[in-house]
Design a protein around this motif. Structure first.
Motif, short mmCIF file in Angstrom:
data_model
loop_
_atom_site.label_atom_id
_atom_site.label_comp_id
_atom_site.label_asym_id
_atom_site.label_seq_id
_atom_site.Cartn_x
_atom_site.Cartn_y
_atom_site.Cartn_z
N GLU A 86 0.83 -1.21 0.00
CA GLU A 86 0.00 0.00 0.00
C GLU A 86 0.86 1.26 0.00
O GLU A 86 0.56 2.23 -0.70
N LEU A 87 1.93 1.26 0.78
CA LEU A 87 2.82 2.43 0.80
C LEU A 87 3.48 2.63 -0.55
O LEU A 87 3.63 3.76 -1.02
N THR A 88 3.85 1.53 -1.22
CA THR A 88 4.43 1.64 -2.56
C THR A 88 3.40 2.18 -3.53
O THR A 88 3.71 3.06 -4.35
N ARG A 89 2.17 1.70 -3.45
CA ARG A 89 1.10 2.18 -4.32
C ARG A 89 0.83 3.66 -4.08
O ARG A 89 0.69 4.45 -5.03
N LEU A 90 0.78 4.06 -2.82
CA LEU A 90 0.55 5.47 -2.50
C LEU A 90 1.68 6.36 -2.98
O LEU A 90 1.46 7.47 -3.46
N GLU A 91 2.90 5.86 -2.88
CA GLU A 91 4.05 6.63 -3.37
C GLU A 91 3.97 6.80 -4.88
O GLU A 91 4.27 7.87 -5.41
N GLU A 92 3.53 5.76 -5.59
CA GLU A 92 3.34 5.86 -7.04
C GLU A 92 2.24 6.88 -7.37
O GLU A 92 2.38 7.68 -8.30
N GLU A 93 1.15 6.85 -6.62
CA GLU A 93 0.08 7.84 -6.83
C GLU A 93 0.58 9.26 -6.57
O GLU A 93 0.26 10.19 -7.31
#
Length: 145
Positions: A86-93
């Protein structure tokens, strides 16, 4: 052996004297002493709450995960994996949003440049079409009026 403090949050001769001296010397000191006398007994519970199970208990762990990028393991591997994803996904967003903001800023800069160029061109056309007058006259006319 039971000991009591000379200055405790109660109406003792010492606290009353300190309050009066505080008001005479510098009134905020007297006011602080009065507040200590009235509400000082609540300080122990407040300190226990703040230090024990209170607000600042996990302060260093939260600060390190927020600013340092890492996080402490919870002991549950599945949750840690999900949180990492989730943190990786949020960083990509966030990266996508930053790129969109940069594109929009460039678009707005280009619009402003085009508007400035248009205004400058109108000024130059107006200046060229103006009849030659005396050199001392520097009247500025607005083309929109």
């Amino acid at each position: 052996m039971h000991t009591t403090a000379l200055i405790r949050p109660a109406w003792t001769p010492a606290t009353i004297a300190l309050m009066v001296v505080g008001f005479v010397v510098f009134w905020p000191l007297g006011l602080a002493m009065l507040a200590y006398i009235l509400w000082g007994d609540r300080l122990d519970g407040f300190k226990r709450t703040m230090n024990g199970e209170g607000w600042f208990k996990n302060c260093s762990a939260k600060r390190s995960s927020h600013f340092g990028g890492g996080f402490n393991s919870t002991g549950n591997v599945a949750f840690d994996d999900w949180r990492s994803a989730e943190l990786t996904r949020l960083e990509e967003e966030r990266r996508k949003l930053d790129e969109a903001r940069d594109e929009f800023d460039a678009y707005v800069r280009e619009l402003r440049r085009a508007k400035d160029q248009d205004e400058f061109d109108r000024f130059m056309n107006n200046r060229k079409s103006r009849p030659a007058s005396s050199e001392g006259s520097t009247e500025i006319r607005d083309p929109g009026v």
